[in-house]
Write a protein that holds these residues in place. Structure first.
Motif, PDB file in Angstrom:
ATOM      1  N   GLY A  54       0.813  -1.219   0.000  1.00 16.03           N
ATOM      2  CA  GLY A  54       0.000   0.000   0.000  1.00 16.03           C
ATOM      3  C   GLY A  54       0.846   1.268   0.000  1.00 16.03           C
ATOM      4  N   ASP A  55       2.119   1.139   0.396  1.00 12.27           N
ATOM      5  CA  ASP A  55       3.020   2.300   0.378  1.00 12.27           C
ATOM      6  C   ASP A  55       3.613   2.493  -1.018  1.00 12.27           C
ATOM      7  N   ILE A  56       4.283   3.639  -1.168  1.00 12.07           N
ATOM      8  CA  ILE A  56       4.867   4.000  -2.460  1.00 12.07           C
ATOM      9  C   ILE A  56       6.335   4.382  -2.276  1.00 12.07           C
ATOM     10  N   LEU A  57       7.177   3.917  -3.190  1.00  9.54           N
ATOM     11  CA  LEU A  57       8.602   4.267  -3.197  1.00  9.54           C
ATOM     12  C   LEU A  57       8.952   4.854  -4.557  1.00  9.54           C
ATOM     13  N   TRP A  58       9.710   5.957  -4.540  1.00 11.35           N
ATOM     14  CA  TRP A  58      10.179   6.563  -5.785  1.00 11.35           C
ATOM     15  C   TRP A  58      11.700   6.503  -5.846  1.00 11.35           C
ATOM     16  N   THR A  59      12.199   6.290  -7.058  1.00 10.84           N
ATOM     17  CA  THR A  59      13.641   6.364  -7.273  1.00 10.84           C
ATOM     18  C   THR A  59      13.899   6.913  -8.672  1.00 10.84           C
ATOM     19  N   SER A  60      15.164   6.922  -9.056  1.00 12.62           N
ATOM     20  CA  SER A  60      15.553   7.365 -10.388  1.00 12.62           C
ATOM     21  C   SER A  60      15.431   6.198 -11.362  1.00 12.62           C
ATOM     22  N   PRO A  61      15.056   6.456 -12.624  1.00 14.65           N
ATOM     23  CA  PRO A  61      15.036   5.363 -13.605  1.00 14.65           C
ATOM     24  C   PRO A  61      16.447   4.991 -14.067  1.00 14.65           C
ATOM     25  N   ILE A  62      17.413   5.921 -13.897  1.00 13.98           N
ATOM     26  CA  ILE A  62      18.781   5.641 -14.345  1.00 13.98           C
ATOM     27  C   ILE A  62      19.574   5.113 -13.163  1.00 13.98           C
TER      28      ILE A  62
ATOM     29  N   LYS B 294       4.406  -0.058  -3.971  1.00 16.78           N
ATOM     30  CA  LYS B 294       4.383   0.328  -5.388  1.00 16.78           C
ATOM     31  C   LYS B 294       5.609   1.187  -5.648  1.00 16.78           C
ATOM     32  N   VAL B 295       6.164   1.049  -6.856  1.00 15.32           N
ATOM     33  CA  VAL B 295       7.365   1.796  -7.204  1.00 15.32           C
ATOM     34  C   VAL B 295       7.042   2.745  -8.345  1.00 15.32           C
ATOM     35  N   ASP B 296       7.624   3.939  -8.296  1.00 20.46           N
ATOM     36  CA  ASP B 296       7.502   4.858  -9.427  1.00 20.46           C
ATOM     37  C   ASP B 296       8.828   5.605  -9.613  1.00 20.46           C
ATOM     38  N   PHE B 297       8.953   6.303 -10.737  1.00 22.03           N
ATOM     39  CA  PHE B 297      10.243   6.860 -11.127  1.00 22.03           C
ATOM     40  C   PHE B 297      10.163   8.359 -11.361  1.00 22.03           C
ATOM     41  N   VAL B 298      11.201   9.058 -10.904  1.00 18.91           N
ATOM     42  CA  VAL B 298      11.311  10.513 -11.076  1.00 18.91           C
ATOM     43  C   VAL B 298      12.382  10.755 -12.137  1.00 18.91           C
ATOM     44  N   ASP B 299      12.051  11.550 -13.148  1.00 22.63           N
ATOM     45  CA  ASP B 299      12.975  11.756 -14.273  1.00 22.63           C
ATOM     46  C   ASP B 299      14.288  12.396 -13.804  1.00 22.63           C
ATOM     47  N   ILE B 300      15.301  12.299 -14.662  1.00 22.12           N
ATOM     48  CA  ILE B 300      16.646  12.761 -14.282  1.00 22.12           C
ATOM     49  C   ILE B 300      16.901  14.196 -14.720  1.00 22.12           C
ATOM     50  N   ASP B 301      17.904  14.776 -14.092  1.00 23.03           N
ATOM     51  CA  ASP B 301      18.414  16.096 -14.449  1.00 23.03           C
ATOM     52  C   ASP B 301      19.250  15.934 -15.729  1.00 23.03           C
ATOM     53  N   PRO B 302      19.053  16.813 -16.731  1.00 25.09           N
ATOM     54  CA  PRO B 302      19.769  16.622 -18.001  1.00 25.09           C
ATOM     55  C   PRO B 302      21.287  16.861 -17.898  1.00 25.09           C
ATOM     56  N   PHE B 303      21.748  17.476 -16.814  1.00 27.20           N
ATOM     57  CA  PHE B 303      23.187  17.735 -16.679  1.00 27.20           C
ATOM     58  C   PHE B 303      23.890  16.677 -15.826  1.00 27.20           C
ATOM     59  N   THR B 304      23.343  16.417 -14.628  1.00 30.43           N
ATOM     60  CA  THR B 304      24.020  15.481 -13.713  1.00 30.43           C
ATOM     61  C   THR B 304      23.584  14.027 -13.938  1.00 30.43           C
TER      62      THR B 304
ATOM     63  N   GLU C 288       9.787  17.668  -7.403  1.00 32.22           N
ATOM     64  CA  GLU C 288       8.822  18.590  -6.799  1.00 32.22           C
ATOM     65  C   GLU C 288       7.495  18.572  -7.556  1.00 32.22           C
ATOM     66  N   LYS C 289       7.587  18.588  -8.878  1.00 32.07           N
ATOM     67  CA  LYS C 289       6.362  18.545  -9.697  1.00 32.07           C
ATOM     68  C   LYS C 289       5.558  17.284  -9.411  1.00 32.07           C
ATOM     69  N   LYS C 290       6.258  16.178  -9.333  1.00 31.11           N
ATOM     70  CA  LYS C 290       5.592  14.895  -9.104  1.00 31.11           C
ATOM     71  C   LYS C 290       4.966  14.847  -7.715  1.00 31.11           C
ATOM     72  N   LEU C 291       5.631  15.486  -6.738  1.00 26.63           N
ATOM     73  CA  LEU C 291       5.097  15.525  -5.374  1.00 26.63           C
ATOM     74  C   LEU C 291       3.813  16.352  -5.319  1.00 26.63           C
TER      75      LEU C 291
ATOM     76  N   ILE D 149      19.999   1.086 -18.472  1.00 30.03           N
ATOM     77  CA  ILE D 149      18.722   1.007 -19.175  1.00 30.03           C
ATOM     78  C   ILE D 149      17.668   1.543 -18.199  1.00 30.03           C
ATOM     79  N   PRO D 150      16.825   2.504 -18.601  1.00 24.10           N
ATOM     80  CA  PRO D 150      15.795   2.975 -17.647  1.00 24.10           C
ATOM     81  C   PRO D 150      15.045   1.773 -17.046  1.00 24.10           C
ATOM     82  N   VAL D 151      15.017   1.719 -15.724  1.00 17.03           N
ATOM     83  CA  VAL D 151      14.523   0.507 -15.037  1.00 17.03           C
ATOM     84  C   VAL D 151      13.128   0.123 -15.520  1.00 17.03           C
ATOM     85  N   TYR D 152      12.258   1.152 -15.733  1.00 17.47           N
ATOM     86  CA  TYR D 152      10.858   0.832 -16.057  1.00 17.47           C
ATOM     87  C   TYR D 152      10.692   0.257 -17.458  1.00 17.47           C
TER      88      TYR D 152
END
Ligand SMILES: *Cc1c(COP(=O)(O)O)cnc(C)c1O
Length: 385
Positions: free
Chosen positions: A70-78, A93-103, A112-115, A331-334
């Protein structure tokens, strides 16, 4: 073939392992706290628990932080799949937050947007796992700020980042997170064969992690629910696992820690050298944020494909044909079939997918000779011409 990563084991490392083999304890002995103490002191953290792998460290830290169905965990796809799988192990449940184009680390803006969206739908995460890709710390101060506002816990996946610093403090000190995990797989900065570590500053969390490492069992009367029946007595308080590290591994780990600074300075030297020698090629060298000092687990380039007449795949394969053991992290995990089966779709994280279509990890390890590095650069020049 020049590999992309390789461990370095010296005579002292071997001597320490042999000493342990001749001792009374192959597991649950004195080498474990010795290794834990070295790592926690180095990080400036209060507590450390050595475990059988980085994956085990992620799993029991999630469980100790209360992650459940019932809980949710977020991580990076990379990242390596383990950073997401640990959530699934707990039934979350797992979900993914997109990456920064520089780092290429988790983007704070995307987070923040996803939150904001998740709050509206009452689907806020319980745990967020930022991954310090290649050894460069994520923007932890900003992520920590968001964790207070949106009430999630942070586990830093520092599998790549032992010895890295962020805002002048060592990764693992816990100034902007609830726990940090390391991996000691042979491709990482230091190795124990297989192995991992959880570091934190919260005693209660630490005791839980320690129990989950050994079946949920305690021999400490203060932690027991009932009264001790005698000297033989122990209690299983929760459902844990056998995620113990052996003393053989811990002896190797403690010995490798003596060499960590030497490992890091060599990697930093090689990274600078790559930066300088790759300057005029149609590729992007790793951007480094001024708050960070990377441990350089990986050296990742991105191809400027609009300036090259070959495809990403062609260049990758030609490098391998030329004896350069390049790799691609990750490879993006999802996009993994298992995650597609869970309902994830291509297009979820556009920056991560763009990154995946351009990135290549060049050889980077302590024992990489300058001549070998020159060969990597020469091959790249030839192939990109
Ligand atoms: C290596 C790695 C892990 C898993 O560590 P193991 O020790 O192999 O279980 C987790 N996350 C990241 C980012 C890694 O690179």
């Amino acid at each position: 073939m020049i590999p992309y990563a390789k461990q370095d084991i010296d005579e002292h490392d071997i001597k320490e392992v042999v000493k342990t083999l001749k001792s009374d304890f192959l597991t649950q002995g004195p080498a474990i706290p010795r290794f834990e103490n070295v790592v926690k002191k180095f990080c400036g953290a209060k507590y450390a628990t050595a475990v059988s792998s980085g994956t085990a460290a992620l799993h029991i830290t999630c469980q100790a932080l209360g992650l459940k169905k019932g809980d949710i965990l977020w991580t990076s796809p990379i990242t390596f799949v383990a950073s997401a799988n640990c959530g699934l192990y707990c039934g979350a449940k797992v979900d993914f937050v997109d990456i920064d184009p520089f780092t290429y680390n988790m983007s704070v803006d995307a987070l923040e947007k996803k939150l904001v969206e998740a709050k509206k739908k009452k689907k806020l995460p319980k745990i967020v796992i930022p991954v310090h890709l290649a050894g460069q710390s994520c923007k932890m101060k900003a992520i920590f700020g968001l964790s207070k506002k949106y009430k999630f816990k942070i586990i830093e996946d520092a599998s790549h980042a032992i010895g890295a610093t962020y805002r002048k403090k060592t990764v693992g000190c816990g100034q902007f997170s609830h726990a940090t995990i390391f991996s000691f797989h042979p491709v990482k900065i230091i190795t124990t064969g297989e192995g991992g570590m959880v570091v934190c500053n919260d005693e209660k969390l630490h005791k839980k992690v320690e129990r989950f490492r050994t079946h949920g069992i305690t021999r400490d009367e203060k932690q027991m629910r009932g009264k001790s029946h005698g000297a033989w007595y122990y209690e299983q308080l929760e459902l844990g696992y056998n995620y113990r590290m052996t003393d053989i591994q811990a002896a190797l780990g403690a010995s490798q820690m003596n060499r960590l600074e030497e490992f890091l300075s060599r990697r930093r030297f090689l990274a600078k050298r790559y930066d300088a020698l790759l300057k005029n090629l149609p590729l992007v060298t790793p951007y480094q944020h001024s708050d960070t000092n990377s441990s350089w687990h990986l050296y990742i380039i991105r191809l400027k494909l609009d300036k090259i007449r070959k495809t990403h795949k062609q260049i990758f394969e030609e490098l391998r044909k030329n004896g350069i053991g390049v790799n691609l992290h990750y490879i993006p995990v999802y996009l993994q079939p298992y995650y597609l089966d869970l309902g994830f779709k291509k297009g979820l994280c556009s920056e991560a997918e763009r990154y995946y279509s351009e990135a290549i990890s060049l050889p980077m390890y302590y024992g990489l000779k300058e001549g070998e590095q020159n060969a990597v650069i020469a091959a790249l020049k030839k192939i990109l011409k």
